[in-house]
Design a protein around this motif. Structure first.
Motif, mmCIF file in Angstrom:
data_model
loop_
_atom_site.group_PDB
_atom_site.id
_atom_site.type_symbol
_atom_site.label_atom_id
_atom_site.label_comp_id
_atom_site.label_asym_id
_atom_site.label_seq_id
_atom_site.Cartn_x
_atom_site.Cartn_y
_atom_site.Cartn_z
ATOM 1 N N UNK A 73 27.683 -22.795 43.490
ATOM 2 C CA UNK A 73 26.843 -23.678 42.678
ATOM 3 C C UNK A 73 27.372 -25.094 42.872
ATOM 4 N N UNK A 74 26.480 -25.997 43.286
ATOM 5 C CA UNK A 74 26.814 -27.408 43.498
ATOM 6 C C UNK A 74 26.024 -28.255 42.515
ATOM 7 N N UNK A 75 26.640 -29.319 42.017
ATOM 8 C CA UNK A 75 25.932 -30.276 41.178
ATOM 9 C C UNK A 75 24.823 -30.932 41.997
ATOM 10 N N UNK A 76 23.606 -30.911 41.469
ATOM 11 C CA UNK A 76 22.481 -31.555 42.153
ATOM 12 C C UNK A 76 22.712 -33.060 42.258
ATOM 13 N N UNK A 77 23.341 -33.653 41.267
ATOM 14 C CA UNK A 77 23.541 -35.106 41.235
ATOM 15 C C UNK A 77 24.607 -35.592 42.206
ATOM 16 N N UNK A 78 25.725 -34.869 42.299
ATOM 17 C CA UNK A 78 26.865 -35.378 43.072
ATOM 18 C C UNK A 78 27.277 -34.495 44.247
ATOM 19 N N UNK A 79 26.842 -33.252 44.248
ATOM 20 C CA UNK A 79 27.286 -32.313 45.277
ATOM 21 C C UNK A 79 28.620 -31.664 44.972
#
Length: 82
Positions: A52-58
């Motif tokens: 799972x990666x943050x959509x905003x920052x990666x």
């Protein structure tokens, strides 16, 4: 946003869909084979692990490593929400 994980690369990329501007890229220690979808602000992806990666920052939010070949996932991912 457009998310890309080329099979010949150890990175996942996020682009602005309208302009093509690269917003972020993230090096992984896993070759991602499927981008499953986006839920609750996280991009879900799989390879030898589930990520799972943050959509905003990666930034990686979490990962579940699969250490045995019998644990590896195959086929296409699918994301469903209530």
């Amino acid at each position: 946003r457009l998310f890309v994980a080329p099979l010949d690369c150890d990175r996942v990329f996020c682009f602005e869909a309208r302009t093509g501007e690269r917003l972020w890229q993230r090096l992984t220690d896993d070759r991602l084979t499927s981008l499953i979808g986006v839920s609750q602000g996280k991009l879900l992806a799989s390879g030898r692990s589930l990520w799972a990666f943050s959509v905003e920052s990666g930034a990686p939010a979490w990962s579940i490593p699969q250490v045995e070949p019998d644990d590896y996932g195959y086929g296409r991912g699918w994301l469903a929400d209530n």
